[in-house]
Design an enzyme around this catalytic site. Structure first.
Site, PDB file in Angstrom:
ATOM      1  N   LYS A 137       0.830  -1.210   0.000  1.00 44.78           N
ATOM      2  CA  LYS A 137       0.000   0.000   0.000  1.00 44.78           C
ATOM      3  C   LYS A 137       0.861   1.255   0.000  1.00 44.78           C
ATOM      4  O   LYS A 137       0.668   2.157  -0.820  1.00 44.78           O
ATOM      5  CB  LYS A 137      -0.927  -0.025   1.216  1.00 44.78           C
ATOM      6  CG  LYS A 137      -1.841   1.188   1.333  1.00 44.78           C
ATOM      7  CD  LYS A 137      -2.739   1.116   2.563  1.00 44.78           C
ATOM      8  CE  LYS A 137      -3.911   0.200   2.377  1.00 44.78           C
ATOM      9  NZ  LYS A 137      -4.915   0.704   1.417  1.00 44.78           N
ATOM     10  N   ARG A 174      -3.101   2.781   8.707  1.00 45.48           N
ATOM     11  CA  ARG A 174      -3.347   1.455   8.123  1.00 45.48           C
ATOM     12  C   ARG A 174      -2.065   0.625   8.113  1.00 45.48           C
ATOM     13  O   ARG A 174      -0.983   1.150   7.916  1.00 45.48           O
ATOM     14  CB  ARG A 174      -3.807   1.583   6.666  1.00 45.48           C
ATOM     15  CG  ARG A 174      -5.187   2.149   6.461  1.00 45.48           C
ATOM     16  CD  ARG A 174      -5.447   2.182   4.953  1.00 45.48           C
ATOM     17  NE  ARG A 174      -6.825   2.511   4.646  1.00 45.48           N
ATOM     18  CZ  ARG A 174      -7.233   3.720   4.261  1.00 45.48           C
ATOM     19  NH1 ARG A 174      -6.366   4.727   4.181  1.00 45.48           N
ATOM     20  NH2 ARG A 174      -8.505   3.929   3.970  1.00 45.48           N
ATOM     21  N   GLY A 186      -7.833  -9.072   5.084  1.00 44.10           N
ATOM     22  CA  GLY A 186      -8.518  -9.510   6.295  1.00 44.10           C
ATOM     23  C   GLY A 186      -7.668  -9.326   7.529  1.00 44.10           C
ATOM     24  O   GLY A 186      -8.136  -9.439   8.647  1.00 44.10           O
ATOM     25  N   MET A 212      -5.595  -6.586   7.623  1.00 35.65           N
ATOM     26  CA  MET A 212      -5.302  -5.169   7.595  1.00 35.65           C
ATOM     27  C   MET A 212      -6.189  -4.421   8.573  1.00 35.65           C
ATOM     28  O   MET A 212      -7.369  -4.227   8.302  1.00 35.65           O
ATOM     29  CB  MET A 212      -5.564  -4.629   6.185  1.00 35.65           C
ATOM     30  CG  MET A 212      -4.657  -5.243   5.135  1.00 35.65           C
ATOM     31  SD  MET A 212      -2.962  -4.681   5.374  1.00 35.65           S
ATOM     32  CE  MET A 212      -2.152  -5.557   4.038  1.00 35.65           C
ATOM     33  N   ARG A 258      -5.258  -0.258  -7.693  1.00 33.92           N
ATOM     34  CA  ARG A 258      -4.742  -1.628  -7.633  1.00 33.92           C
ATOM     35  C   ARG A 258      -5.244  -2.370  -8.862  1.00 33.92           C
ATOM     36  O   ARG A 258      -6.209  -1.946  -9.505  1.00 33.92           O
ATOM     37  CB  ARG A 258      -5.205  -2.333  -6.353  1.00 33.92           C
ATOM     38  CG  ARG A 258      -6.697  -2.376  -6.200  1.00 33.92           C
ATOM     39  CD  ARG A 258      -7.106  -3.021  -4.888  1.00 33.92           C
ATOM     40  NE  ARG A 258      -8.548  -2.926  -4.735  1.00 33.92           N
ATOM     41  CZ  ARG A 258      -9.189  -3.173  -3.602  1.00 33.92           C
ATOM     42  NH1 ARG A 258      -8.519  -3.500  -2.521  1.00 33.92           N
ATOM     43  NH2 ARG A 258     -10.502  -3.076  -3.538  1.00 33.92           N
ATOM     44  N   HIS A 302     -16.429 -39.906  -4.438  1.00 29.49           N
ATOM     45  CA  HIS A 302     -16.788 -40.604  -5.678  1.00 29.49           C
ATOM     46  C   HIS A 302     -17.655 -39.719  -6.566  1.00 29.49           C
ATOM     47  O   HIS A 302     -17.380 -39.551  -7.749  1.00 29.49           O
ATOM     48  CB  HIS A 302     -17.529 -41.903  -5.331  1.00 29.49           C
ATOM     49  CG  HIS A 302     -17.998 -42.656  -6.535  1.00 29.49           C
ATOM     50  ND1 HIS A 302     -19.260 -42.520  -7.059  1.00 29.49           N
ATOM     51  CD2 HIS A 302     -17.347 -43.531  -7.336  1.00 29.49           C
ATOM     52  CE1 HIS A 302     -19.375 -43.294  -8.126  1.00 29.49           C
ATOM     53  NE2 HIS A 302     -18.229 -43.925  -8.310  1.00 29.49           N
ATOM     54  N   SER A 318       2.812 -43.737 -14.515  1.00 32.74           N
ATOM     55  CA  SER A 318       1.759 -42.740 -14.406  1.00 32.74           C
ATOM     56  C   SER A 318       1.491 -42.565 -12.919  1.00 32.74           C
ATOM     57  O   SER A 318       1.154 -43.529 -12.225  1.00 32.74           O
ATOM     58  CB  SER A 318       0.506 -43.225 -15.128  1.00 32.74           C
ATOM     59  OG  SER A 318      -0.509 -42.265 -14.972  1.00 32.74           O
ATOM     60  N   GLY A 362      -0.425 -41.941  -9.833  1.00 34.60           N
ATOM     61  CA  GLY A 362      -1.811 -41.915  -9.361  1.00 34.60           C
ATOM     62  C   GLY A 362      -1.797 -41.132  -8.068  1.00 34.60           C
ATOM     63  O   GLY A 362      -1.715 -41.701  -6.987  1.00 34.60           O
ATOM     64  N   ASP A 411      -4.388 -41.818  -4.923  1.00 33.58           N
ATOM     65  CA  ASP A 411      -4.068 -42.872  -3.969  1.00 33.58           C
ATOM     66  C   ASP A 411      -2.732 -42.600  -3.295  1.00 33.58           C
ATOM     67  O   ASP A 411      -2.547 -42.931  -2.124  1.00 33.58           O
ATOM     68  CB  ASP A 411      -4.057 -44.234  -4.662  1.00 33.58           C
ATOM     69  CG  ASP A 411      -5.484 -44.743  -4.872  1.00 33.58           C
ATOM     70  OD1 ASP A 411      -6.419 -44.008  -4.499  1.00 33.58           O
ATOM     71  OD2 ASP A 411      -5.651 -45.848  -5.381  1.00 33.58           O
ATOM     72  N   CYS A 452      -2.053 -38.980 -13.513  1.00 34.45           N
ATOM     73  CA  CYS A 452      -3.444 -39.175 -13.902  1.00 34.45           C
ATOM     74  C   CYS A 452      -4.383 -39.025 -12.716  1.00 34.45           C
ATOM     75  O   CYS A 452      -5.532 -39.413 -12.786  1.00 34.45           O
ATOM     76  CB  CYS A 452      -3.640 -40.520 -14.571  1.00 34.45           C
ATOM     77  SG  CYS A 452      -3.323 -41.915 -13.483  1.00 34.45           S
ATOM     78  N   TYR A 464       3.706 -35.446 -19.157  1.00 37.46           N
ATOM     79  CA  TYR A 464       2.324 -35.037 -19.418  1.00 37.46           C
ATOM     80  C   TYR A 464       1.507 -35.054 -18.135  1.00 37.46           C
ATOM     81  O   TYR A 464       1.913 -35.672 -17.138  1.00 37.46           O
ATOM     82  CB  TYR A 464       1.660 -35.951 -20.463  1.00 37.46           C
ATOM     83  CG  TYR A 464       1.416 -37.359 -20.002  1.00 37.46           C
ATOM     84  CD1 TYR A 464       0.248 -37.693 -19.311  1.00 37.46           C
ATOM     85  CD2 TYR A 464       2.349 -38.355 -20.227  1.00 37.46           C
ATOM     86  CE1 TYR A 464       0.018 -38.984 -18.858  1.00 37.46           C
ATOM     87  CE2 TYR A 464       2.136 -39.659 -19.780  1.00 37.46           C
ATOM     88  CZ  TYR A 464       0.972 -39.959 -19.090  1.00 37.46           C
ATOM     89  OH  TYR A 464       0.743 -41.235 -18.641  1.00 37.46           O
TER      90      TYR A 464
END
Lengths: 896, 896
Positions: free
Chosen positions: A46, A116, A125, A127, A360, A476, A784, A786, A789, A851, A871
């Site tokens: 600021k 300030r 929040g 400030m 800003r 899920h 790949s 996962g 998991d 993935c 990837y």
């Protein structure tokens, strides 16, 4: 406890005794400014911005900033303002008086100031702000007479006492609120604005009494004492528990400290030659290059926001205050050119004089962001790379789904988690079978469940949207819905669903099957009845930015798709392959689920093989269709992964019906099904473990893949099949299953005389696999990750159960974000990096991707880019987001 | 598939083309011996030992060894015996003929040989052996006339064909068995010994017909052709699937290869001046220093084993064959002195001449091992260190529990897993409550359950032993029973339990409540009725070896104990502290479980605190008692760990009864209990996560610990409390909870003015904790590795569910051992090592131990010693094992 945190986090403690810096109070005014935007570390965001504006010759009320270094000194001496700071502050205050032509504490025309905080990084929040500092029983009269508005003066005064008491004196703010409410009740007022000057005067007296009785001391009347108190409070606010948590969350070092800004107050409500307003340099909603905003004559900033009076469009100001308007236009154009971005500005006109209070970078919609980036690029204001970096990849989600009309009127029923974006309306049903039936009758339905399981897939496909009362962002329902690009609100605990009675209760409403509700999957809101939706809009700007992103990025973007429909959608969004084709969803088709169940409850290998032979042609057809759509792009097919009990019915009634269909005696079938029960299915008999005990399952799947490839090659279609073996933890699992799969493929190749090429790889989704990836790489053509998991196992955290406490975890700063949404870089990410490095040690060219759900999260994508994956794969509707995030990642940390 | 393995594992492939070694056939005889025990790498264990005996001038039938290098050449040229090997073999064979005074293939007095494999490391079950090689239709007659026993000659011949056809010609052995069975049925014979010479002759003819029809070729009659075939087969046996799996399991490199031993046959059944026998140089059962064994005059080796004739105690041989006996005594003494260990020897006397056929270190009981080690140490035959290394730590388990009388007659009902050793009898009950009631009536009971849960603790305490039909070696029943030192047979799938009908079915028997069974927890056997038991015997030798071990070891040994009784037992066994005191078992006491449940279903923090206040004095008393017993030894108390749903009832009936007791409305209570359900409790709301959401639980426990310390200090008792926070995954969890605990302790300290010392640490049981241990160490005074859960999460393997497939995993060589029994060093162990190194990087003196089940497993203890832990903690009954294993670890890899 707080003491310990404080000590640990305190700036200064590490540095030992400090000597005062040469300069630590930075003045800013139209005539003299000590700082600029580059002083952000010393002045905070600021303070640096205010200095920058004054150095651009833009009129800003004069003031000064006490540097962040003083915050360090403050804590160094146990939380006090060093005495040597005061003379410099007094001197700077004198300069402010001189520039404003008013004196601090002057009883006839007092200078008032705001105080300030302002740290190097934005900490919204946190400030603390104190306005109108300098008022007391005497100066309030001066303000009243000078402004010609005694009510305004007294209102400012009571607000000042309230704010100061809360922030500086630590007096419980609700005491003041109660006093106001009492007064309004006495007088039968409905709103604060009905309070008269006399009311406000009596409130001020009451407030002062509250202060005396709560703090044991009178409210400070000396403006200088008020100022010291405010400065002290702002420095102290740097180490509140709230601020520490915020810093921990965002990795902001305690040593940075905050600056303190003291600035002259100006007023837009001292007559008709006064005004106040807020504006954007372009339209933040559409991106159109047109000055956009609102103002009010003779008003305060808060009047514009509070809606007490209706603000007027900004271009009307040209008529009312032509000179100030002209100046404002010049300033906004200057600011936009200077900052090279859309600006969100605040201003006040006092007695015809324009003062800028803030500038800003403006918040904007995704649509506007795309247009502004393209147009600024065309205007040569920003480069291609800057244009890409201007767009928040996650924001694109807004554009890819139908959304609710923001102007439609709505009745909120409840709020859950925004699990999969979009806006849809439909009639509620409580069973997947009903969803399918109603859909066949041409009805639009919303499937409402406590939670969903793989058996609900058909119902989810049939529904417009899904609403669950349990489960998190990666339950899920959420995962599958996102994969389908289908709107979903999950974990909506405010709703009580009785699946037996087929009712839904919330906020006193009781809805029955067939009643209409609307879901907003982007906010998690659930509305009563139908709400109008707007179709998705993909502009030219979208296409331009996407094309640009594709040119810059190094990461390939694939998609997770289990069906031809998903694959097609993903191709439209630019996917360059399928990174995860789950074969289990295929098992749930009505035409095959019974064959699957026969296979599961088979008593012997030969019975199992017989059932699998029924599935073979269907699986072959599944793969055939998906390969065909992907036309030579790589397709990673994951062999069966979930535990077998996910495929069988569990109620006696359902088991009975199945027993008749597949001709297995009820008690035997029931016993077989019960024996499949697991305490922790996530860690159970699933993934490649199924194939170690029942090799024939994977053999059938591999055969189906190989035969599909042969069919397509005959048709001249290119295919790049990648066979993926899930849940490998030990190198020998992969060795055994790979040899088995190779043998099956070879059989098909020999029979067909088609020696097509293919690869076999594995998922890295267990910590053991990650730390022994060098050994596993011996048997893998690709990895790949996962990460769903891998997150569950690394953190020991069940995705389906963590909803109950993950909130507390994020609130207390233990996780910065839900680790199932954005990858935990320090823990899970470290294992990913370890596995990448170990894997490449064994095979320098090993292809690696991800993935998990994280493949569609921009922060995670940036991380995956940095650790060197080839990837990422994500659900179809997140492909554009991933393309942009990948480009952003390359721009921020170019691949070596 | 096998081809690939073969290629991958083949010796030679890596080495390129090889030149023949200078020497590769090593002859051994009384006159000339090329090798000795140090040639093990070239000659294999068997060949080197035969050479060693001959060089000690011990009579061994002459023979020769083809070195392991030839195995490499064999695979190098695609699985053939190189031609240049043959002349050397023929030459060595000639020497054997000359030493034996017989000729190979001589039709009047043929030399017969045995052909055996022999690798560098012992690979039992892989060793293909061919005996009596050199027999054909002509030489068999020579053997018959020379031995004067035509039946013996023809029986040897038919056995030779059977063995050779199986091993060399790969003909299915069951074809021969069927032929024998057919013959016996025809003739109504009951045993093989009833077969006459004529029968055997006809069998030989049938066998030859089988060979011709199955292989398309006649059985080889040329002895040299037989020999080449046998050598070829032995080299080939190195790469059978079975051998590869075995090598993978035991880390034996494929490149080692096997040697081939060809040795002259001698016969103990050619008259009354012949004999055969087996003996031990000391008593392998008691350890007594006395020659121990059996022999038979005019018999074959297999007659001793088969029990057709009753063998005679070895000392009787002095009378029958005094000269041979005298020689045998000299030889056994020489061998024991030479090998410095009890020897298991085989010998044959042919025509008065003694031949030694084998010597090897003798297997012995734990009791014998201790006595032999001590006595050999006293005899200065071995050193202290050698004495320690002679005892298999795991074998001590036999000594610490009552065991079944090996001589008692028994009826086996079923066999399960040997989950916790000991032998007990009792009346069966099916409910924990019944176990408690029956015990109160003075009855001895065996608790029979499908599986146990924490609610069964009281029943388990009351029972003599526990039998479950589900769950593995580390199921709840197994772990808790071992902790209690209580006999347990787990996962006994052959038994069907109907908990409702209260019956147990197995092998056609149906047992009702109250019927008596006996469990052998060391073998997993379940017997019908009562079987006599013998009390544990702890000898002086035990005490001597333990004292020796304590002097040598560096690792401290603690125990896992939740009750004063366990703590006392462990102190008796030499525990030097408690490494894991679980507080949840205390929650199940009948006097407190309802207060625990009140706490769990509390609606608000204040209700929860109210319930916790009821528990506080009880917990304080628990800790007071345990601290008191441990008299200044460190006691690590783990704060509450399991998910709350483990403490609440789940059937409507039980919930109803609870609702009345704690006065919470049934439906509300039921809903609250249902809401605690988790899909994967192992990864759910448990451990420190409970305290992040409900801080008051840990606060109560810490207060109870601190107050107990204060009480004891007043009594002058020393206490070393260690507070352990479980399931930490993220450093900030520990930071928050540690600050909280410190504050509670401080409160107690201030109030009592007793500023006792204490430490706070954490369990490292999640992969994330392991890989970020440097960050966690910032907030920890100690680490305790919870390797049970670390194994579950690292491998993604639920302990309770893995029973179904872990067998396949061990069989297929994926895990060498059950990873819950012996730590997976490559994966889980790597994470332990990582965490040790990271933790010490932050705090070089950080105290670290292990408190999982692995703390009592000798192999794991050795691993923990190597990675530098300070202590291991195990169940009381494993403390002696751990003490010995720790000494062994230090001797094998001395701490730096």
């Amino acid at each position: 406890m707080e003491t310990t945190s404080l000590q640990k986090n305190s700036p200064g403690l590490a540095g030992g005794s400090l000597t005062p810096p040469e300069k630590f109070v930075y003045f800013f005014s139209d005539q003299e400014t000590d700082g600029n935007a580059s002083f952000k570390n010393l002045l905070g965001g600021k303070g640096a911005n205010l200095a920058e504006m004054t150095s651009l010759k833009i009129p800003v009320p004069p003031g000064f900033t006490i540097s962040t270094e003083i915050c360090t000194h403050f804590y160094q001496i146990g939380g006090q303002l060093p005495e040597w700071v005061k003379p410099a502050v007094i001197q700077a205050l004198k300069k402010v008086e001189s520039r404003m032509g008013k004196k601090f504490g002057d009883i006839s025309d007092p200078l008032l100031v705001s105080v300030r905080s302002g740290a190097r990084a934005s900490m919204p929040g946190m400030m603390d702000t104190i306005l109108n500092l300098g008022l007391n029983d005497e100066t309030v009269e001066g303000l009243a007479s000078k402004s010609g508005n005694a009510r305004f003066a007294w209102d400012s005064y009571r607000r000042f006492i309230q704010m100061y008491s809360d922030v500086v004196l630590n007096i419980n703010g609700s005491l003041f609120e109660v006093a106001i409410e009492d007064l309004k009740e006495d007088k039968k007022y409905h709103s604060d604005t009905e309070m008269s000057e006399a009311d406000l005067k009596s409130l001020v007296q009451k407030f002062k009494n509250i202060v005396s009785s709560m703090s044991g001391r009178a409210f400070p009347t000396d403006p200088m004492a008020q100022l010291w108190g405010a400065i002290h409070a702002v420095f102290k606010s740097w180490n509140t528990a709230r601020a520490i948590t915020y810093r921990d969350l965002h990795g902001i070092p305690a040593s940075w400290g905050t600056a303190v800004n003291v600035q002259a107050m100006v007023f837009g409500n001292r007559g008709d030659d006064c005004a106040t307003g807020v504006a954007f340099t372009r339209n933040p909603s559409t991106g159109e290059k047109k000055f956009y905003g609102e103002f009010l004559v003779n008003a305060q900033g808060e009047d514009v926001v509070a809606g007490v009076r209706t603000p007027v469009p900004i271009d009307q100001m040209e008529k009312v205050l032509p000179q100030a308007y002209q100046e404002l236009v010049e300033i906004y154009q200057k600011l936009e050119k200077h900052y090279k971005d859309i600006q969100d500005i605040e201003f006040t006109v006092e007695k015809g004089k324009l003062w800028m209070l803030q500038t800003r970078n403006g918040k904007r919609t995704a649509k506007a962001a795309l247009r502004i980036a393209c147009e600024m690029m065309d205007e040569k204001l920003i480069t291609e790379n800057e244009a890409i970096l201007r767009i928040d990849p996650a924001s694109l989600d807004q554009l890819l789904h139908p959304r609710l009309d923001p102007d439609a009127s709505k009745t909120v029923l409840a709020k859950g988690l925004p699990a999969s974006p979009g806006g849809v309306s439909g009639q509620i049903v409580f069973e997947s079978e009903d969803a399918v039936k109603w859909k066949e009758l041409g009805k639009k339905v919303i499937l409402v469940r406590v939670e969903t399981s793989p058996e609900d897939i058909a119902g989810m496909v049939a529904a417009q949207g899904i609403l669950t009362t349990r489960g998190g962002m990666t339950s899920h329902a959420a995962v599958v819905a996102r994969g389908m690009g289908k709107c979903c609100v999950a974990g909506c605990g405010e709703i009580f669903v009785d699946e037996k009675l087929k009712t839904l209760k919330a906020k006193g409403y009781v809805l029955k099957e067939g009643d209409v509700i609307t879901l907003d999957g982007s906010t998690g809101e659930v509305f009563l009845g139908e709400v109008k939706t707007l179709p998705p809009e993909l502009s030219d700007s979208f296409d331009r930015i996407m094309a640009l992103a594709d040119r810059k990025r190094k990461l390939k973007i694939r998609t997770n798709a289990d069906t031809p429909k998903d694959a097609q959608q993903a191709r439209k969004f630019g996917a360059e392959g399928i990174g995860l084709c789950r074969t289990e969803h295929m098992f749930f088709g009505a035409d095959r689920i019974d064959a699957v169940r026969e296979m599961i409850v088979a008593d012997s290998t030969s019975d199992r093989e017989k059932a699998l032979q029924k599935l073979l042609p269907m699986q072959r057809q599944d793969f055939y269709e998906i390969f065909k759509i992907m036309q030579g792009y790589p397709v990673t097919i994951r062999l069966l992964d979930p535990p077998l009990h996910e495929f069988v019915p569990h109620t006696d009634e359902e088991i009975k019906s199945l027993s008749e269909r597949i001709k297995v005696e009820f008690n035997q079938l029931r016993a077989q099904i019960k024996s499949l029960h697991e305490f922790n299915p996530m860690l159970g008999h699933r993934g490649c473990r199924l194939a170690i005990t029942y090799p024939e399952i994977y053999k059938m799947q591999v055969q189906a893949i190989a035969e599909a490839v042969v069919l397509l090659t005959k048709e001249g279609v290119k295919v790049e099949p990648e066979i993926m073996i899930p849940l490998v933890g030990v190198e020998r699992e992969l060795q055994i299953l790979r040899e088995q799969a190779d043998a099956v493929v070879k059989d098909v190749q020999v029979k067909s005389k088609n020696y097509f090429s293919y690869t076999i790889g594995t998922m890295i989704e267990l910590p053991r696999a990650a730390v022994t990836a060098d050994l596993i790489a011996d048997h893998a053509d690709f990895f790949s990750f996962g990460t769903n998991d891998l997150t569950q196992t690394t953190l020991g955290l069940s995705r389906d159960d963590s909803g109950r406490f993950l909130g507390s975890y994020v609130n207390q700063g233990i996780f910065a974000k839900d680790p199932f949404v954005s990858i935990d870089q320090k823990g899970v990410g470290l294992l990913v990096k370890t596995a990448v490095d170990l894997g490449r040690k064994t095979k320098p060219d090993l292809k690696m991707g991800v993935c998990g759900e994280h493949g569609g999260d921009p922060d995670s994508i940036e991380f995956f880019h940095r650790v060197g994956l080839n990837y990422v794969s994500c659900s179809p509707f997140r492909v554009p987001i991933a393309r942009l995030a990948a480009a952003r990642a390359e721009l921020l940390s170019p691949a070596k």
